[in-house]
Write an enzyme that holds these catalytic residues in place. Sequence first.
Site, short mmCIF file in Angstrom:
data_model
loop_
_atom_site.label_atom_id
_atom_site.label_comp_id
_atom_site.label_asym_id
_atom_site.label_seq_id
_atom_site.Cartn_x
_atom_site.Cartn_y
_atom_site.Cartn_z
N ASP A 304 0.87 -1.18 0.00
CA ASP A 304 0.00 0.00 0.00
C ASP A 304 0.91 1.23 0.00
O ASP A 304 1.37 1.69 1.04
CB ASP A 304 -0.89 -0.03 1.25
N ARG A 307 -0.07 4.42 2.03
CA ARG A 307 0.20 4.24 3.46
C ARG A 307 1.69 4.34 3.77
O ARG A 307 2.12 5.16 4.58
CB ARG A 307 -0.33 2.89 3.90
N GLY A 331 3.88 -1.38 17.74
CA GLY A 331 3.44 -2.34 16.73
C GLY A 331 4.34 -2.28 15.52
O GLY A 331 3.89 -2.04 14.41
N ASP A 353 6.58 -4.91 19.67
CA ASP A 353 5.54 -5.70 19.01
C ASP A 353 5.32 -6.96 19.85
O ASP A 353 6.26 -7.47 20.47
CB ASP A 353 5.94 -6.08 17.58
N SER A 355 3.96 -9.73 18.45
CA SER A 355 3.77 -10.81 17.48
C SER A 355 5.11 -11.46 17.17
O SER A 355 6.17 -10.85 17.33
CB SER A 355 3.15 -10.24 16.20
N ILE A 381 2.30 -3.15 24.87
CA ILE A 381 2.73 -1.81 25.27
C ILE A 381 2.14 -1.44 26.62
O ILE A 381 2.70 -0.64 27.37
CB ILE A 381 2.35 -0.77 24.19
N GLU A 382 1.00 -2.04 26.97
CA GLU A 382 0.37 -1.75 28.25
C GLU A 382 1.15 -2.35 29.42
O GLU A 382 0.98 -1.93 30.56
CB GLU A 382 -1.07 -2.30 28.29
N GLU A 396 1.58 2.66 12.98
CA GLU A 396 0.53 2.50 11.96
C GLU A 396 -0.53 1.62 12.59
O GLU A 396 -0.45 0.39 12.54
CB GLU A 396 1.11 1.87 10.69
N GLU A 405 -10.30 -2.86 15.30
CA GLU A 405 -9.14 -3.51 15.93
C GLU A 405 -8.68 -2.83 17.21
O GLU A 405 -7.91 -3.39 17.97
CB GLU A 405 -7.95 -3.65 14.98
N HIS A 565 -5.32 -0.02 1.18
CA HIS A 565 -5.86 -1.33 1.55
C HIS A 565 -7.02 -1.19 2.54
O HIS A 565 -7.74 -2.15 2.79
CB HIS A 565 -4.77 -2.21 2.14
#
Length: 630
Positions: A304, A307, A331, A353, A355, A381-382, A396, A405, A565
């Site tokens: 994208d 973006r 993220g 992140d 993930s 992050i919390e 992003e 989300e 996207h």
Amino acid sequence: MSNRILQAGTGGGSSGSDALFNARRQSTISQAYTQSEYSGSEFDEQDNRWDDWEDEEGMEIAAAKCLFCAEVLPTAREVFQHCTSVHGFDFLRARQQHDLDFYQSIRLINYLRKQAQEVAGFDQTTTWALEGKEPFLGDDEYLRPVIEDDSLLYAFEDLELDDNDSDSGEAGAAGDNRDAAAGAASMFWMPQGDAKIMQRSAYDDVETTTELEAKLLKQLRHAEERLFAAEVQLQNTEMQFQEYRTRVKESFFDTLEDAASRSVASSALGDEDALAGVVVPPDEGNYYFNSYASSDIHQQMLNDRVRTEGYRDYIYENKDIFKGKTVLDVGCGTGILSMFAARAGAAKVLSVDNSDIIDKAGKNIAENGLENVITLYRGRIEEIKLPCKVDIIISEWMGYFLLYEAMLDSVLVARDRFLAPGGILAPSQTRILFTATSDESFLNDSVHYWNDVYGFKMSTMKENVLLEAVVDFVSPETLVTNTVTIKDLPHQTITVAGLDFVSDFELEMQRDDLLAAFVGYFDTWFTRDGKDVPLDVGISKEELQKHSMNGFTTGPVYTRSEETHWKQTMFVLQRPLELKKGDKVKGTFYCTKNTRNPRALDLRIVYEVIRVSGSSSSDDDKADLTFYLR
């Protein structure tokens, strides 16, 4: 950023992929092309012929693909010979030498398939060795076929080493090994710790007297093993689903608290008592984060250009802002924004992140020689602890209809925990806009389609089709009203509680036409100082240059190069409104997080049509409609 991109394969968090929603539009049509009225009997006469039980050579008639490259050969044996001669790996010999059982062999095939898909240059392999102790040989992930209907998975058991490849002693040892492997395969341990044991085969005591009986018995044993493997996979899936349900209940149903408390509780960096009160956005058995673990979703987002280049241009065109500063990337994904910031002169970049993609991000960063600037942190992050305050937060986080989300919640927590006084967020402001279209295509494809399906009415299939908001591209020439702002989000000051909103709107028809659906999308601004963008400032290139800002729109555009996207979000009416120029649609828009899944949105539109003098009214001139984004 949106995990719906996953559903599109290689055809949006975030979240271009036309395949996803084109597939959705075609889903109702494809249902008519399943089974026709006639289908052969499941137990056709031909199914009872003995020639269905082929001999070992007969088993090889299905073409098969090489384990390393794209070469397709007529038989499995030729594939293994090709792997030996071209890629330096003798599968059959390795299986014998390392005493690989049925399941280890399946894992080996699927592992090599996965490498061929994901590792650049793997098709050029000329030597490949197996030690027999590799972790993947015990990893149940590789019991799942990488290629659908992979004929190698069904053929390898029936192929032996050629006579000239093994002397009689080796052959005897191989026979013993196969017997041992059969015994080893009789027990299979579930990854969660619960054991599923393959019972002693009903065919173990069967004695054969002819070659045909021996072959048939071998086929039965192989079928029994494959059935057991399928049962294990099913049990794994069921256990994972039960774990998923338990976590959802614990995270969503029992511990969800008022969102406003998150921003307040997370205000003090390093204050353990305050941090203990932070409510972590729940996740369905880590599904949300896992959805961003694969490479394809990140490729979709990086492709994208609106973006990605929007972020890049802001960072590179404002290097003086980044030079010598500490930057937090919330993220971080592949690390692309972190690397932009590092290249722009940031002294330190903290990339967070939750993930598995962060492992690849680390390799990306090292490959580009930026590991001395960028430090990676795995976690939410919390909850995570960082060594210092930061000057800039980049992220992003945008989802469909901007708020799908709920990742902005996490960015605001990061702002309250880690942003130093005078620091800025990038992007610094977003705005949800609202308009209407005359496009009836989705209504025709998904609702009217069921009026006549090969001469039959199927009205019941229409039920609730339009409750889900539609994410798709809207042509700008189909817009029939003005565009209004229904939510302005200044990131420096907005709170998590402020992300649920109620907004009045008034749309005016610009021409005589139908109003078939309301349309929502968002604009994004990057400012140098984080100050609010006035409502009268637009998103055109001229406006951005005039005010020394960067930004982009996700609204309807005329060229493919300007599409994103995120597409647009449509709220389709059951029956289009026939309106005249000057007619107005007045109403109220409601947007709230779903109470059971805060990453999803519940949406409501209450409206009334105010027609110009002389126009006749309609029963649909007043409505109270509900939609959702899941």
